[in-house]
Design a protein around this motif. Structure first.
Motif, PDB file in Angstrom:
ATOM      1  N   ASN A  87      -2.658   2.457  -2.300  1.00 46.65           N
ATOM      2  CA  ASN A  87      -1.746   1.797  -3.236  1.00 46.65           C
ATOM      3  C   ASN A  87      -0.621   1.137  -2.464  1.00 46.65           C
ATOM      4  O   ASN A  87      -0.125   1.682  -1.478  1.00 46.65           O
ATOM      5  CB  ASN A  87      -1.179   2.790  -4.257  1.00 46.65           C
ATOM      6  CG  ASN A  87      -0.395   3.918  -3.617  1.00 46.65           C
ATOM      7  OD1 ASN A  87      -0.970   4.834  -3.032  1.00 46.65           O
ATOM      8  ND2 ASN A  87       0.918   3.847  -3.690  1.00 46.65           N
ATOM      9  N   HIS A 109       3.256  -0.220  -2.046  1.00 54.41           N
ATOM     10  CA  HIS A 109       4.561   0.318  -2.460  1.00 54.41           C
ATOM     11  C   HIS A 109       5.612  -0.781  -2.441  1.00 54.41           C
ATOM     12  O   HIS A 109       6.690  -0.621  -1.895  1.00 54.41           O
ATOM     13  CB  HIS A 109       5.022   1.425  -1.521  1.00 54.41           C
ATOM     14  CG  HIS A 109       4.063   2.553  -1.321  1.00 54.41           C
ATOM     15  ND1 HIS A 109       2.879   2.418  -0.648  1.00 54.41           N
ATOM     16  CD2 HIS A 109       4.137   3.854  -1.691  1.00 54.41           C
ATOM     17  CE1 HIS A 109       2.257   3.590  -0.622  1.00 54.41           C
ATOM     18  NE2 HIS A 109       2.994   4.473  -1.245  1.00 54.41           N
ATOM     19  N   GLY A 110       5.307  -1.941  -2.991  1.00 56.90           N
ATOM     20  CA  GLY A 110       6.318  -3.002  -3.025  1.00 56.90           C
ATOM     21  C   GLY A 110       6.397  -3.766  -1.722  1.00 56.90           C
ATOM     22  O   GLY A 110       7.491  -4.126  -1.274  1.00 56.90           O
ATOM     23  N   LEU A 111       5.242  -3.988  -1.073  1.00 62.47           N
ATOM     24  CA  LEU A 111       5.201  -4.917   0.056  1.00 62.47           C
ATOM     25  C   LEU A 111       4.455  -6.182  -0.385  1.00 62.47           C
ATOM     26  O   LEU A 111       5.019  -7.264  -0.423  1.00 62.47           O
ATOM     27  CB  LEU A 111       4.528  -4.308   1.286  1.00 62.47           C
ATOM     28  CG  LEU A 111       4.455  -5.296   2.473  1.00 62.47           C
ATOM     29  CD1 LEU A 111       5.846  -5.633   2.991  1.00 62.47           C
ATOM     30  CD2 LEU A 111       3.585  -4.779   3.601  1.00 62.47           C
ATOM     31  N   ASN A 112       3.178  -6.034  -0.754  1.00 58.11           N
ATOM     32  CA  ASN A 112       2.409  -7.204  -1.196  1.00 58.11           C
ATOM     33  C   ASN A 112       2.645  -7.529  -2.672  1.00 58.11           C
ATOM     34  O   ASN A 112       2.659  -8.682  -3.063  1.00 58.11           O
ATOM     35  CB  ASN A 112       0.920  -6.982  -0.953  1.00 58.11           C
ATOM     36  CG  ASN A 112       0.129  -8.270  -1.111  1.00 58.11           C
ATOM     37  OD1 ASN A 112       0.289  -9.197  -0.319  1.00 58.11           O
ATOM     38  ND2 ASN A 112      -0.673  -8.363  -2.155  1.00 58.11           N
ATOM     39  N   PHE A 113       2.784  -6.480  -3.477  1.00 57.59           N
ATOM     40  CA  PHE A 113       2.941  -6.693  -4.921  1.00 57.59           C
ATOM     41  C   PHE A 113       4.315  -6.238  -5.389  1.00 57.59           C
ATOM     42  O   PHE A 113       4.727  -5.107  -5.122  1.00 57.59           O
ATOM     43  CB  PHE A 113       1.889  -5.902  -5.701  1.00 57.59           C
ATOM     44  CG  PHE A 113       0.477  -6.370  -5.447  1.00 57.59           C
ATOM     45  CD1 PHE A 113       0.062  -7.632  -5.842  1.00 57.59           C
ATOM     46  CD2 PHE A 113      -0.429  -5.538  -4.805  1.00 57.59           C
ATOM     47  CE1 PHE A 113      -1.242  -8.062  -5.602  1.00 57.59           C
ATOM     48  CE2 PHE A 113      -1.735  -5.957  -4.560  1.00 57.59           C
ATOM     49  CZ  PHE A 113      -2.145  -7.223  -4.961  1.00 57.59           C
ATOM     50  N   PHE A 114       5.012  -7.123  -6.103  1.00 55.28           N
ATOM     51  CA  PHE A 114       6.214  -6.722  -6.832  1.00 55.28           C
ATOM     52  C   PHE A 114       5.826  -6.571  -8.304  1.00 55.28           C
ATOM     53  O   PHE A 114       4.675  -6.796  -8.693  1.00 55.28           O
ATOM     54  CB  PHE A 114       7.339  -7.759  -6.614  1.00 55.28           C
ATOM     55  CG  PHE A 114       8.568  -7.424  -7.396  1.00 55.28           C
ATOM     56  CD1 PHE A 114       9.222  -6.204  -7.191  1.00 55.28           C
ATOM     57  CD2 PHE A 114       9.066  -8.292  -8.364  1.00 55.28           C
ATOM     58  CE1 PHE A 114      10.339  -5.869  -7.949  1.00 55.28           C
ATOM     59  CE2 PHE A 114      10.178  -7.959  -9.110  1.00 55.28           C
ATOM     60  CZ  PHE A 114      10.818  -6.749  -8.915  1.00 55.28           C
ATOM     61  N   LEU A 115       6.791  -6.206  -9.129  1.00 55.86           N
ATOM     62  CA  LEU A 115       6.513  -5.961 -10.544  1.00 55.86           C
ATOM     63  C   LEU A 115       6.311  -7.259 -11.342  1.00 55.86           C
ATOM     64  O   LEU A 115       6.019  -7.203 -12.529  1.00 55.86           O
ATOM     65  CB  LEU A 115       7.665  -5.153 -11.160  1.00 55.86           C
ATOM     66  CG  LEU A 115       8.012  -3.855 -10.414  1.00 55.86           C
ATOM     67  CD1 LEU A 115       9.268  -3.216 -10.993  1.00 55.86           C
ATOM     68  CD2 LEU A 115       6.841  -2.871 -10.462  1.00 55.86           C
ATOM     69  N   ASP A 116       6.500  -8.405 -10.660  1.00 52.09           N
ATOM     70  CA  ASP A 116       6.246  -9.673 -11.380  1.00 52.09           C
ATOM     71  C   ASP A 116       4.761  -9.842 -11.668  1.00 52.09           C
ATOM     72  O   ASP A 116       4.388 -10.418 -12.691  1.00 52.09           O
ATOM     73  CB  ASP A 116       6.797 -10.875 -10.586  1.00 52.09           C
ATOM     74  CG  ASP A 116       6.204 -10.982  -9.186  1.00 52.09           C
ATOM     75  OD1 ASP A 116       5.724  -9.966  -8.639  1.00 52.09           O
ATOM     76  OD2 ASP A 116       6.224 -12.098  -8.632  1.00 52.09           O
ATOM     77  N   GLU A 147       8.796  -3.121   5.523  1.00 50.05           N
ATOM     78  CA  GLU A 147       8.781  -2.526   4.187  1.00 50.05           C
ATOM     79  C   GLU A 147      10.173  -2.101   3.743  1.00 50.05           C
ATOM     80  O   GLU A 147      10.344  -1.530   2.667  1.00 50.05           O
ATOM     81  CB  GLU A 147       7.842  -1.313   4.157  1.00 50.05           C
ATOM     82  CG  GLU A 147       6.399  -1.667   4.411  1.00 50.05           C
ATOM     83  CD  GLU A 147       5.491  -0.453   4.393  1.00 50.05           C
ATOM     84  OE1 GLU A 147       5.612   0.384   3.483  1.00 50.05           O
ATOM     85  OE2 GLU A 147       4.667  -0.324   5.320  1.00 50.05           O
ATOM     86  N   THR A 153      -0.410   2.392  -8.506  1.00 55.19           N
ATOM     87  CA  THR A 153       0.141   3.719  -8.843  1.00 55.19           C
ATOM     88  C   THR A 153       1.659   3.605  -9.008  1.00 55.19           C
ATOM     89  O   THR A 153       2.367   4.602  -8.970  1.00 55.19           O
ATOM     90  CB  THR A 153      -0.173   4.787  -7.767  1.00 55.19           C
ATOM     91  OG1 THR A 153       0.538   4.452  -6.574  1.00 55.19           O
ATOM     92  CG2 THR A 153      -1.651   4.899  -7.465  1.00 55.19           C
ATOM     93  N   VAL A 154       2.160   2.375  -9.166  1.00 52.93           N
ATOM     94  CA  VAL A 154       3.604   2.139  -9.219  1.00 52.93           C
ATOM     95  C   VAL A 154       4.103   2.038 -10.653  1.00 52.93           C
ATOM     96  O   VAL A 154       5.044   2.725 -11.046  1.00 52.93           O
ATOM     97  CB  VAL A 154       3.960   0.848  -8.434  1.00 52.93           C
ATOM     98  CG1 VAL A 154       5.439   0.516  -8.571  1.00 52.93           C
ATOM     99  CG2 VAL A 154       3.590   0.991  -6.965  1.00 52.93           C
ATOM    100  N   GLN A 155       3.488   1.157 -11.407  1.00 50.13           N
ATOM    101  CA  GLN A 155       3.956   0.874 -12.767  1.00 50.13           C
ATOM    102  C   GLN A 155       2.923   1.362 -13.770  1.00 50.13           C
ATOM    103  O   GLN A 155       1.802   0.895 -13.795  1.00 50.13           O
ATOM    104  CB  GLN A 155       4.183  -0.640 -12.902  1.00 50.13           C
ATOM    105  CG  GLN A 155       4.625  -1.084 -14.286  1.00 50.13           C
ATOM    106  CD  GLN A 155       4.806  -2.591 -14.321  1.00 50.13           C
ATOM    107  OE1 GLN A 155       5.841  -3.105 -13.919  1.00 50.13           O
ATOM    108  NE2 GLN A 155       3.798  -3.316 -14.783  1.00 50.13           N
ATOM    109  N   PHE A 156       3.348   2.322 -14.623  1.00 50.90           N
ATOM    110  CA  PHE A 156       2.430   2.881 -15.623  1.00 50.90           C
ATOM    111  C   PHE A 156       2.244   1.872 -16.747  1.00 50.90           C
ATOM    112  O   PHE A 156       3.169   1.138 -17.039  1.00 50.90           O
ATOM    113  CB  PHE A 156       3.002   4.199 -16.161  1.00 50.90           C
ATOM    114  CG  PHE A 156       2.956   5.316 -15.168  1.00 50.90           C
ATOM    115  CD1 PHE A 156       3.675   5.236 -13.984  1.00 50.90           C
ATOM    116  CD2 PHE A 156       2.203   6.462 -15.409  1.00 50.90           C
ATOM    117  CE1 PHE A 156       3.633   6.264 -13.051  1.00 50.90           C
ATOM    118  CE2 PHE A 156       2.167   7.494 -14.477  1.00 50.90           C
ATOM    119  CZ  PHE A 156       2.879   7.401 -13.314  1.00 50.90           C
TER     120      PHE A 156
END
Lengths: 117, 278
Positions: free
Chosen positions: B57, B59-66, B84, B151-154
Motif C-alpha cells: 500500500n 502512504h501518500g507518495l504516489n497517491f494523494f486523496l485527490d 516521503e 489501506t489509507v482512505q476507507f
C-alpha cells in the motif's frame, strides 16, 4: 445527509469519507511536505503556509500546537500527519507518547511488553 | 507458461530503511528482526525468481486523496523511490516488467477486477524496503510489478475481495506465456496502530493465529470485516490485507519454509513468512 450509525472502536478514528472531506486541506498541506523546499517554506512561515492551503482555524491551531489528537479530530490522516512530524524529527514513539499521555520511555516499554504476553 | 515459485509476506516499517542505511542489522534492537531473513535468502537462492509481483500500500507518495484507487498496478519500465517526508533514505530504482504488467491488466480486467493502470508510478517504503530486506545485495536482474491496494482512505477492499483478487493474480501469472519464475510478495502489518489514544496497540495472539491460518486456511480471514480487522490489529494493522492478496496468488496448498515474528519494530509487530507452492 442521513446519519449512519458507525461502530465505535475506543481511541480509534476510522479515516472514512466524512474524515477525508473534513481533513482534505490539512492532508493536502501535509502531502506537500514530500518536498524539502516545501518543508523549509513551512518552517519559514508556518501560519502563512497553513493559510495558503486553506486550513480552517481548528486545523491551523492543531498544526501550530503540533497536537496530533487535535489534527486527527480535524480530519488529519495518520500517514500525512507523520510527514509534518518528520519536519520536527518526531518518530512514531514520540507521536505515540504524545497521544497517550505517556513519556516516550513509558510508551516504548508498553510496546516491548506487548511482545511478552 | 510462467511458474509461481512461492510467496513471501513481510512487514514494511519506514524505520527499517534507516537501520539498513546505518548497518544496524546486528544491533541488539534490530537483531531479532534481521535474523529472520537469512533462511529466506537461502530459499530465494534456491528457487531463483526472475520477477517479483509486490502487493503493498502507498502512504501518500504516489497517491494523494485527490485520486485514490482501490487497486492499482504499475506498468512501467522502472519504478523510482522518492522523498516521503519522514527522512528515510531513498533507494535506487527497480526494474519493471511491462510485459507481465500488461498481461496482468488484460487478464484481471477480463476477470472483472477493474484496476487503475499506472505507466508512471513512484514506489514508497512499502515496496522498496521488503525488496531491500529480501535481496540485501541488490539483484539487478530482478524485474518487478507493483500492485497497490488502498489501506489509507476507507472504505478499503474487503478481505474476501482481496483473497479473490489474489487468486485471480495467481491464475493470470500462470497463464503468462513466459518461462519466468515468479515470486509474489505481500507487505505491511502486522498489528500496529499509529494514531489516536489507542496508539501502540499490538495483538500478538491474533497475529500468530493469522500467520498460521494464512498458510493453512486463508479463507479463515474472510470471516472478518475491515472494521473487525481494525479492532483486532489496529488502524494500520489492516495492511495485512496485502498479505492475504499475495497468499491468494499462491493458490491451494502451500508449505511454510520459514517464519519469524518479533515485537516491536518501531510501533509494529513485525512478521515474516516464506511459503513455497506445493
Amino acid at each position: 445527509m442521513a446519519s449512519k450509525s458507525k461502530r465505535v472502536i475506543p481511541g480509534t478514528t476510522i479515516f472514512d469519507g466524512d474524515m477525508a472531506r473534513k481533513g482534505y486541506a490539512l492532508n493536502k498541506m501535509c502531502y506537500s511536505f514530500n518536498s524539502e523546499e516545501n518543508r523549509q517554506a513551512f518552517l519559514a512561515d508556518r501560519e502563512g503556509y497553513c493559510a495558503r492551503f486553506g486550513l480552517n482555524a481548528e486545523q491551523t491551531k492543531a498544526v501550530l500546537d503540533l497536537s496530533v489528537l487535535a489534527m486527527l479530530a480535524a480530519g488529519g490522516n495518520a500517514y500525512f500527519i507523520a510527514k509534518l512530524g518528520g519536519i520536527y524529527k518526531l518518530d512514531m514513539q514520540d507521536v505515540g507518547a504524545q497521544q497517550t499521555g505517556m513519556t516516550k520511555a513509558e510508551f516504548q516499554a508498553k510496546l516491548v511488553a506487548a511482545g511478552k504476553n | 507458461m510462467a511458474r509461481i515459485v512461492g510467496g513471501i509476506s513481510v512487514t514494511h516499517v519506514p524505520y527499517i530503511g534507516r537501520a539498513i542505511a546505518n548497518s544496524l542489522q546486528q544491533d541488539a534492537y534490530w537483531k531479532p528482526f534481521f535474523d529472520g531473513f537469512p533462511p529466506v535468502h537461502a530459499w530465494l537462492d534456491k528457487v531463483k525468481p526472475d520477477v517479483a509481483v509486490v502487493v503493498y500500500n502507498d502512504h501518500g507518495l504516489n497517491f494523494f486523496l485527490d485520486k485514490m484507487p482501490t487497486f492499482a498496478i504499475g506498468a512501467a519500465e522502472e519504478y523510482r523511490n522518492a522523498d516521503e517526508g519522514w527522512g528515510i533514505p531513498t533507494v535506487a530504482p527497480f526494474k519493471g516488467d511491462p510485459d507481465l504488467s500488461w498481461h496482468l491488466i488484460d487478464s484481471l480486467i477480463e476477470a472483472e477486477f477493474d484496476l487503475t493502470t499506472c505507466q508512471e508510478m513512484l514506489v514508497d517504503h512499502a515496496f522498496t524496503l521488503p525488496l531491500e530486506l529480501l535481496w540485501p545485495k541488490r539483484n539487478a536482474a530482478l524485474r518487478t510489478v507493483p500492485v497497490c491496494q488502498n489501506t489509507v482512505q476507507f472504505p478499503l477492499p474487503t478481505p474476501k475481495r482481496c483473497l479473490a483478487f489474489g487468486r485471480a493474480i495467481g491464475k493470470a501469472i500462470e497463464s503468462w506465456d513466459s518461462d519466468a519464475r515468479v515470486v509474489v510478495i505481500g507487505t505491511g502489518g502486522l498489528s500496529h496502530q499509529l494514531d489516536g489514544e489507542r496508539a501502540g496497540f499490538i495483538n500478538k495472539k491474533f497475529d500468530l493465529e493469522f500467520m498460521e491460518k494464512l498458510v493453512t486456511d486463508p479463507d479463515w480471514v474472510t470471516r472478518y470485516s475491515i472494521t473487525d480487522l481494525v479492532e483486532l490489529t489496529g488502524t494500520q494493522g489492516v495492511e495485512l490485507i496485502n498479505w492475504l492478496t499475495a497468499r491468494g496468488a499462491l493458490g491451494g496448498a502451500v508449505k511454510a519454509i520459514h517464519t519469524n515474528y518479533h515485537i516491536p519494530i518501531s510501533n509494529t509487530a513485525a512478521g515474516l513468512i516464506a511459503m513455497e507452492t506445493v
